[in-house]
Write an enzyme that holds these catalytic residues in place. Structure first.
Site, PDB file in Angstrom:
ATOM      1  N   LYS A  11       0.897  -1.288   0.028  1.00  0.00           N
ATOM      2  CA  LYS A  11      -0.002  -0.058  -0.002  1.00  0.00           C
ATOM      3  C   LYS A  11       0.728   1.342   0.015  1.00  0.00           C
ATOM      4  O   LYS A  11       2.163   1.351   0.483  1.00  0.00           O
ATOM      5  CB  LYS A  11      -0.777  -0.093   1.438  1.00  0.00           C
ATOM      6  CG  LYS A  11      -1.720   0.939   1.761  1.00  0.00           C
ATOM      7  CD  LYS A  11      -2.239   1.000   3.082  1.00  0.00           C
ATOM      8  CE  LYS A  11      -3.003   2.318   3.497  1.00  0.00           C
ATOM      9  NZ  LYS A  11      -2.617   3.632   2.934  1.00  0.00           N
ATOM     10  N   LYS A  16       7.420   1.011   1.679  1.00  0.00           N
ATOM     11  CA  LYS A  16       8.145   0.261   0.304  1.00  0.00           C
ATOM     12  C   LYS A  16       9.574   0.556  -0.044  1.00  0.00           C
ATOM     13  O   LYS A  16      10.539   0.168   0.031  1.00  0.00           O
ATOM     14  CB  LYS A  16       7.201   0.299  -0.734  1.00  0.00           C
ATOM     15  CG  LYS A  16       6.094  -0.525  -0.725  1.00  0.00           C
ATOM     16  CD  LYS A  16       5.370  -0.566  -1.940  1.00  0.00           C
ATOM     17  CE  LYS A  16       4.752   0.894  -2.330  1.00  0.00           C
ATOM     18  NZ  LYS A  16       3.979   1.457  -1.497  1.00  0.00           N
ATOM     19  N   LYS A  39       5.259   8.499  -7.139  1.00  0.00           N
ATOM     20  CA  LYS A  39       5.850   9.249  -6.197  1.00  0.00           C
ATOM     21  C   LYS A  39       7.371   9.630  -6.548  1.00  0.00           C
ATOM     22  O   LYS A  39       7.969  10.626  -6.014  1.00  0.00           O
ATOM     23  CB  LYS A  39       5.585   8.796  -4.876  1.00  0.00           C
ATOM     24  CG  LYS A  39       4.880   9.429  -3.851  1.00  0.00           C
ATOM     25  CD  LYS A  39       4.903   9.165  -2.333  1.00  0.00           C
ATOM     26  CE  LYS A  39       4.292   7.658  -2.063  1.00  0.00           C
ATOM     27  NZ  LYS A  39       4.383   7.257  -0.542  1.00  0.00           N
ATOM     28  N   ASP A 123      -1.749  -0.374  -4.255  1.00  0.00           N
ATOM     29  CA  ASP A 123      -3.085  -0.312  -3.723  1.00  0.00           C
ATOM     30  C   ASP A 123      -4.142   0.475  -4.902  1.00  0.00           C
ATOM     31  O   ASP A 123      -5.186   0.821  -4.688  1.00  0.00           O
ATOM     32  CB  ASP A 123      -3.399   0.447  -2.492  1.00  0.00           C
ATOM     33  CG  ASP A 123      -2.568   1.841  -2.231  1.00  0.00           C
ATOM     34  OD1 ASP A 123      -1.779   2.216  -3.290  1.00  0.00           O
ATOM     35  OD2 ASP A 123      -2.738   2.287  -1.356  1.00  0.00           O
TER      36      ASP A 123
HETATM   37  P1  ADP Z   1       5.994   3.806   0.403  1.00  0.00           P
HETATM   38  O1  ADP Z   1       7.148   3.560  -0.440  1.00  0.00           O
HETATM   39  O2  ADP Z   1       5.339   2.660   0.728  1.00  0.00           O
HETATM   40  O3  ADP Z   1       4.912   4.750   0.138  1.00  0.00           O
HETATM   41  P2  ADP Z   1       7.866   4.964   2.247  1.00  0.00           P
HETATM   42  O4  ADP Z   1       8.767   4.304   2.251  1.00  0.00           O
HETATM   43  O5  ADP Z   1       7.901   6.481   1.606  1.00  0.00           O
HETATM   44  O6  ADP Z   1       6.511   4.428   1.789  1.00  0.00           O
HETATM   45  O7  ADP Z   1       7.268   5.347   3.812  1.00  0.00           O
HETATM   46  C1  ADP Z   1       6.339   6.315   4.194  1.00  0.00           C
HETATM   47  C2  ADP Z   1       6.837   7.071   5.420  1.00  0.00           C
HETATM   48  O8  ADP Z   1       7.037   6.156   6.530  1.00  0.00           O
HETATM   49  C3  ADP Z   1       8.066   7.881   5.253  1.00  0.00           C
HETATM   50  O9  ADP Z   1       8.208   8.920   5.669  1.00  0.00           O
HETATM   51  C4  ADP Z   1       9.066   7.021   6.257  1.00  0.00           C
HETATM   52  O10 ADP Z   1       9.887   7.818   6.809  1.00  0.00           O
HETATM   53  C5  ADP Z   1       8.143   6.414   7.238  1.00  0.00           C
HETATM   54  N1  ADP Z   1       8.790   5.034   7.273  1.00  0.00           N
HETATM   55  C6  ADP Z   1       8.750   4.003   6.646  1.00  0.00           C
HETATM   56  N2  ADP Z   1       9.362   2.642   7.302  1.00  0.00           N
HETATM   57  C7  ADP Z   1       9.487   3.337   8.777  1.00  0.00           C
HETATM   58  C8  ADP Z   1      10.182   2.665   9.932  1.00  0.00           C
HETATM   59  N3  ADP Z   1      10.565   1.487   9.793  1.00  0.00           N
HETATM   60  N4  ADP Z   1      10.247   3.480  10.840  1.00  0.00           N
HETATM   61  C9  ADP Z   1       9.748   4.717  10.838  1.00  0.00           C
HETATM   62  N5  ADP Z   1       9.305   5.410   9.767  1.00  0.00           N
HETATM   63  C10 ADP Z   1       9.023   4.834   8.715  1.00  0.00           C
HETATM   64 MG    MG Z   2       7.383   4.793  -2.186  1.00  0.00          MG
END
Ligand code: ADP
Ligand code: MG
Length: 264
Positions: A11, A16, A39, A123
């Site tokens: 999601k 990710k 993104k 998602d």
């Molecule tokens: P996605 O790629 O799935 O959209 P992201 O990797 O960009 O998600 O993560 C979304 C937010 O959650 C980011 O701001 C990231 O800093 C935070 N985040 C992700 N994993 C962790 C973690 N293990 N601990 C703290 N914050 C996290």
């Molecule tokens: Mg991402």
């Protein structure tokens, strides 16, 4: 020789890109990281800045060469971003289709990186996002989820897509949000899907603090427990040969499963 081609689905906002960039940074051999989310921020922490996306590059340059789209990142990584349309305009998954075509045309895979990782949004019900799987660019899928309803719900939908495309699921990555019984919920969910939790990544403030510097946790805090968890995860993935056709839950089954944890 390329050892593994994996796709990480989950999601939006579940973690990710954080996971992908940190496991890529943890892997010492050549790694090709392909961001497939509109993104376009998967590779930012590897390269240290946002890189131009393939779609953006192709808007100005009809015949780009590999150097126009491929960027070197931390610890022997090569990075690309497919990109997406302006918000509200066009199909979000089209970038992935265009990007994969171009990368193949330009021979981006000819150097046979040991590991290829796709970071794919899961998602959104859109054909573009199934490309890494459908076209067999990736051999195995890992789904990132927390113990939260919406991310499990999306994970279950992704498992349905994998099943339909005859893809193979390598496991579930639990990126913790610290909800109650989280590891138990995600482990049970994995079991129901006929797979296993392949890694448990704790929630850590080091993620934000390194992200702020446009770097991975592994680069800024190599000696931290968090970095160890990412290194453990990529090792487990590289050693994993337990690939399954997932058995996603029907809607009712999913509700029953989830609420069996919430109610008690
Ligand atoms: P996605 O790629 O799935 O959209 P992201 O990797 O960009 O998600 O993560 C979304 C937010 O959650 C980011 O701001 C990231 O800093 C935070 N985040 C992700 N994993 C962790 C973690 N293990 N601990 C703290 N914050 C996290
Ligand atoms: Mg991402």
């Amino acid at each position: 020789m390329t050892k593994k081609k994996i796709a990480i689905y989950g999601k939006g906002g579940i973690g990710k890109s954080t996971t992908v960039s940190n496991i890529a940074a943890s892997y010492d051999n050549s790694t090709f990281v392909i961001g497939c989310d509109p993104k376009s921020d998967t590779t930012r922490t590897l390269v240290g800045k946002r890189i131009p996306t393939i779609l953006d590059t192709m808007r100005n340059n009809k015949n780009p060469v590999l150097d126009d789209v491929l960027y070197e990142g931390f610890n022997n990584t090569l990075c690309v971003e497919s990109g997406g349309p302006e918000p509200g305009v066009g199909c979000a998954g089209r970038g992935v289709i265009v990007a994969m075509k171009l990368l193949n045309q330009l021979g981006a895979f000819d150097s046979n990186p040991e590991l290829v990782i796709y970071d794919v949004l899961g998602d959104v019900v859109c054909g573009g996002f199934s490309v890494p799987l459908r076209e067999e660019y990736a051999d195995e899928v890992y789904i990132v989820t927390s113990g939260e309803y919406m991310s499990l719900y999306a994970a279950n939908n992704i498992a349905k897509g994998i099943r339909k495309l005859n893809g193979k699921l390598g496991g579930i990555i639990c990126n913790c949000r610290n909800v109650e019984n989280e590891v138990e919920i995600v482990s049970e969910f994995a079991k129901l899907l006929s797979t296993e939790v392949i890694g448990i990544i704790p929630r850590s403030p080091l993620v934000q603090s390194s992200e702020f510097q446009a770097k991975t946790v592994v680069e800024v805090y190599p000696d931290s427990d968090q970095s160890n968890e990412y290194r453990k995860l990529i090792k487990s993935i590289m050693d994993n040969d337990n690939l399954v056709a997932p058995t996603p839950l029907e809607s009712e089954e999913f509700e029953k499963f989830f609420y069996s944890y919430v109610d008690n």
